[in-house]
Design a protein around this motif. Structure first.
Motif, PDB file in Angstrom:
ATOM      1  N   LEU A 286       0.826  -1.211   0.000  1.00  0.00           N
ATOM      2  CA  LEU A 286       0.000   0.000   0.000  1.00  0.00           C
ATOM      3  C   LEU A 286       0.859   1.259   0.000  1.00  0.00           C
ATOM      4  O   LEU A 286       0.498   2.273  -0.625  1.00  0.00           O
ATOM      5  CB  LEU A 286      -0.903  -0.007   1.234  1.00  0.00           C
ATOM      6  CG  LEU A 286      -1.765   1.237   1.464  1.00  0.00           C
ATOM      7  CD1 LEU A 286      -2.765   1.411   0.336  1.00  0.00           C
ATOM      8  CD2 LEU A 286      -2.491   1.156   2.808  1.00  0.00           C
ATOM      9  N   ALA A 289       2.030   1.491  -3.935  1.00  0.00           N
ATOM     10  CA  ALA A 289       1.126   1.327  -5.077  1.00  0.00           C
ATOM     11  C   ALA A 289       0.462   2.620  -5.557  1.00  0.00           C
ATOM     12  O   ALA A 289       0.409   2.872  -6.769  1.00  0.00           O
ATOM     13  CB  ALA A 289       0.067   0.273  -4.735  1.00  0.00           C
ATOM     14  N   PRO A 290      -0.062   3.487  -4.673  1.00  0.00           N
ATOM     15  CA  PRO A 290      -0.733   4.689  -5.179  1.00  0.00           C
ATOM     16  C   PRO A 290       0.167   5.609  -6.007  1.00  0.00           C
ATOM     17  O   PRO A 290      -0.331   6.332  -6.880  1.00  0.00           O
ATOM     18  CB  PRO A 290      -1.196   5.393  -3.896  1.00  0.00           C
ATOM     19  CG  PRO A 290      -1.370   4.279  -2.908  1.00  0.00           C
ATOM     20  CD  PRO A 290      -0.244   3.348  -3.214  1.00  0.00           C
ATOM     21  N   TYR A 291       1.467   5.579  -5.753  1.00  0.00           N
ATOM     22  CA  TYR A 291       2.370   6.447  -6.512  1.00  0.00           C
ATOM     23  C   TYR A 291       2.565   5.983  -7.959  1.00  0.00           C
ATOM     24  O   TYR A 291       3.084   6.741  -8.784  1.00  0.00           O
ATOM     25  CB  TYR A 291       3.736   6.520  -5.816  1.00  0.00           C
ATOM     26  CG  TYR A 291       3.751   7.377  -4.581  1.00  0.00           C
ATOM     27  CD1 TYR A 291       3.840   8.764  -4.661  1.00  0.00           C
ATOM     28  CD2 TYR A 291       3.673   6.796  -3.320  1.00  0.00           C
ATOM     29  CE1 TYR A 291       3.858   9.547  -3.522  1.00  0.00           C
ATOM     30  CE2 TYR A 291       3.681   7.578  -2.166  1.00  0.00           C
ATOM     31  CZ  TYR A 291       3.775   8.950  -2.279  1.00  0.00           C
ATOM     32  OH  TYR A 291       3.781   9.723  -1.153  1.00  0.00           O
ATOM     33  N   THR A 303      -4.683  13.345  -6.334  1.00  0.00           N
ATOM     34  CA  THR A 303      -3.286  13.157  -5.934  1.00  0.00           C
ATOM     35  C   THR A 303      -3.149  13.206  -4.419  1.00  0.00           C
ATOM     36  O   THR A 303      -2.447  12.388  -3.815  1.00  0.00           O
ATOM     37  CB  THR A 303      -2.396  14.237  -6.566  1.00  0.00           C
ATOM     38  OG1 THR A 303      -2.494  14.160  -7.985  1.00  0.00           O
ATOM     39  CG2 THR A 303      -0.937  14.059  -6.157  1.00  0.00           C
ATOM     40  N   LEU A 306      -4.402  10.010  -2.925  1.00  0.00           N
ATOM     41  CA  LEU A 306      -3.459   8.916  -3.173  1.00  0.00           C
ATOM     42  C   LEU A 306      -2.264   9.004  -2.227  1.00  0.00           C
ATOM     43  O   LEU A 306      -1.807   7.983  -1.687  1.00  0.00           O
ATOM     44  CB  LEU A 306      -2.982   8.958  -4.626  1.00  0.00           C
ATOM     45  CG  LEU A 306      -4.023   8.577  -5.689  1.00  0.00           C
ATOM     46  CD1 LEU A 306      -3.478   8.855  -7.084  1.00  0.00           C
ATOM     47  CD2 LEU A 306      -4.423   7.108  -5.556  1.00  0.00           C
ATOM     48  N   LEU A 309      -3.435   7.994   1.269  1.00  0.00           N
ATOM     49  CA  LEU A 309      -3.654   6.551   1.329  1.00  0.00           C
ATOM     50  C   LEU A 309      -2.331   5.799   1.383  1.00  0.00           C
ATOM     51  O   LEU A 309      -2.166   4.854   2.164  1.00  0.00           O
ATOM     52  CB  LEU A 309      -4.471   6.118   0.109  1.00  0.00           C
ATOM     53  CG  LEU A 309      -4.807   4.625   0.011  1.00  0.00           C
ATOM     54  CD1 LEU A 309      -5.688   4.201   1.183  1.00  0.00           C
ATOM     55  CD2 LEU A 309      -5.513   4.334  -1.324  1.00  0.00           C
ATOM     56  N   ALA A 310      -1.386   6.211   0.556  1.00  0.00           N
ATOM     57  CA  ALA A 310      -0.083   5.547   0.545  1.00  0.00           C
ATOM     58  C   ALA A 310       0.600   5.651   1.907  1.00  0.00           C
ATOM     59  O   ALA A 310       1.191   4.677   2.397  1.00  0.00           O
ATOM     60  CB  ALA A 310       0.803   6.154  -0.542  1.00  0.00           C
ATOM     61  N   SER A 369       6.848   7.516  -9.864  1.00  0.00           N
ATOM     62  CA  SER A 369       6.343   6.195 -10.233  1.00  0.00           C
ATOM     63  C   SER A 369       7.470   5.175 -10.319  1.00  0.00           C
ATOM     64  O   SER A 369       7.297   4.007  -9.934  1.00  0.00           O
ATOM     65  CB  SER A 369       5.593   6.272 -11.571  1.00  0.00           C
ATOM     66  OG  SER A 369       4.421   7.053 -11.444  1.00  0.00           O
TER      67      SER A 369
END
Length: 405
Positions: A286, A289-291, A303, A306, A309-310, A369
């Protein structure tokens, strides 16, 4: 079997010595944040060099690997109360010296590198003492509260420091930070005098011996790598917030801090003990993944969600630290946790440099990313390697063996 009743945060403050250790650490984090921002601004104004400005802020973190290599045996072989107070006074003197008018930039960099060398010892002493004050079964709850405090103090420190740098000057902010370090030393002196956990004098030989012992066991080695590498690479993503969106960088940092706070509360206070070990790997996934989708440049609200969440995934470090504590003998608890802290900060500094280099040749969004993909790859590799390996014995050396080093 039912879960053992867990201490509440209020219970921690009723524990003798927890409050002075917590307050001393809070003042220390505030001083680090204010001084780092002020020094980075001072160096940039003097040189107009983004690289030197970054080195002035990340230099102490990068130097911690040297401290962990040569001095970390002192984490268990020095009296905690005197050591923490002495280190804070040393930081106060060094930070005051940075404020001297006319001090050349090279001298500033030398001072911050020396600060990084001794900071590695401070982490080991502090976290080893925490395991004594709360015992191993209370370490995770206590450390989660320290993590929450660190995030809040950094937000407050950067916000306050940013205003003071503009309204006053970087040098006055450095003097303010020196005063905060002095306050940290005074609070540390409220701790009880305790003998060192291990007899003998600190030495380079003892540091190397303990590092080798801690690294020799496969389970501990995997825990260290999981603590250092995946989240360090994601911190590289965070280091690009300013270049990714200069106007919204503060919002992204705040969302990241809120996500980290949510993860620490969930893991440290709300989650049943029987479930924690199962969530270490999912939380690391986790974290990264959001990145992966940021190269698409989603709208700012998405953004921010995300990023928040990350950052919940940073709660994985609490799960891994709890496992590290269980795999480590009491005589080496300070050294083991100091090695974790030094390695983590070093990896974060290296990842920030790597992320900046990738962004220089591509773009901040692409670099974020790429760093996230690298983090996920490391997590999956460590998971596969850990499942293939059989548990090895010899994790807990005798107290006599530790003393003889």
């Amino acid at each position: 079997m039912p879960d053992t009743p867990r201490r509440t945060y209020a219970d921690l403050f009723r524990t003798p010595e927890f409050s002075p250790l917590f307050l001393s650490s809070s003042a220390n984090i505030a001083a680090q944040t204010v001084s780092g921002l002020a020094l980075g601004t001072l160096v940039f104004r003097a040189t107009e060099s983004p690289l030197l400005s970054a080195v002035s802020m990340f230099g102490p973190a990068l130097a911690q690997v040297l401290g962990a290599t040569f001095f970390l045996s002192g984490a268990d072989r020095l009296p905690p109360r005197a050591t923490l107070a002495g280190l804070s006074l040393s930081f106060a003197a060094a930070t005051a010296a940075l404020a001297l008018p006319g001090l050349p930039v090279w001298a500033m960099l030398v001072i911050v590198l020396v600060e990084g060398l001794i900071a590695s010892l401070g982490g080991g002493v502090r976290w080893g003492l925490l395991t004594e004050i709360l015992a191993k079964d209370g370490y995770l709850t206590g450390r989660s509260l320290f993590n929450m405090m660190s995030g809040l103090m950094q937000i407050a420190g950067y916000a306050t420091g940013g205003v003071l740098v503009v309204l006053l000057s970087p040098r006055l902010c450095l003097l303010l930070a020196a005063g905060l370090y002095g306050t940290s030393a005074a609070l540390a002196l409220r701790l009880t005098r305790r003998p060192p956990r291990v007899a003998g004098r600190p030495s380079v030989r003892a540091t190397w011996w303990a590092n080798s012992l801690l690294w020799s066991a496969r389970p501990r080695r995997h825990v260290y790598l999981a603590l250092w590498v995946p989240n360090g690479l994601v911190v590289g993503c965070e280091s690009l917030f300013v270049s990714y969106d200069p106007r919204a960088a503060g919002t992204l940092f705040a969302c990241g801090a809120l996500g980290m706070l949510a993860g620490d509360v969930t893991i440290g206070r709300l989650l049943p003990a029987r479930l924690r070990p199962r969530l270490g790997i999912p939380l690391l996934a986790l974290l990264a993944a959001p990145y992966l989708v940021l190269f698409l440049r989603p709208p700012l609200p998405l953004t921010a969600v995300l990023v928040g969440l990350a950052s919940v995934g940073f709660g994985a470090s609490l799960v891994q630290q709890e496992r590290l504590v269980t795999l480590t003998p009491d005589e080496l608890s300070g050294h083991a946790l100091g090695l974790h802290s030094a390695g983590m900060l070093t990896m974060q500094g290296l990842a920030a440099v790597l992320a900046g280099t990738v962004a220089q040749f591509t773009s901040p969004a692409t670099a974020m990313s790429v760093m996230a993909l690298a983090s996920l790859t490391v997590t999956l590799t460590l998971t596969a390697a850990s499942r293939r390996g059989a548990p090895d014995g010899g994790l807990l050396p005798t107290r006599a063996a530790v003393r003889s080093a």
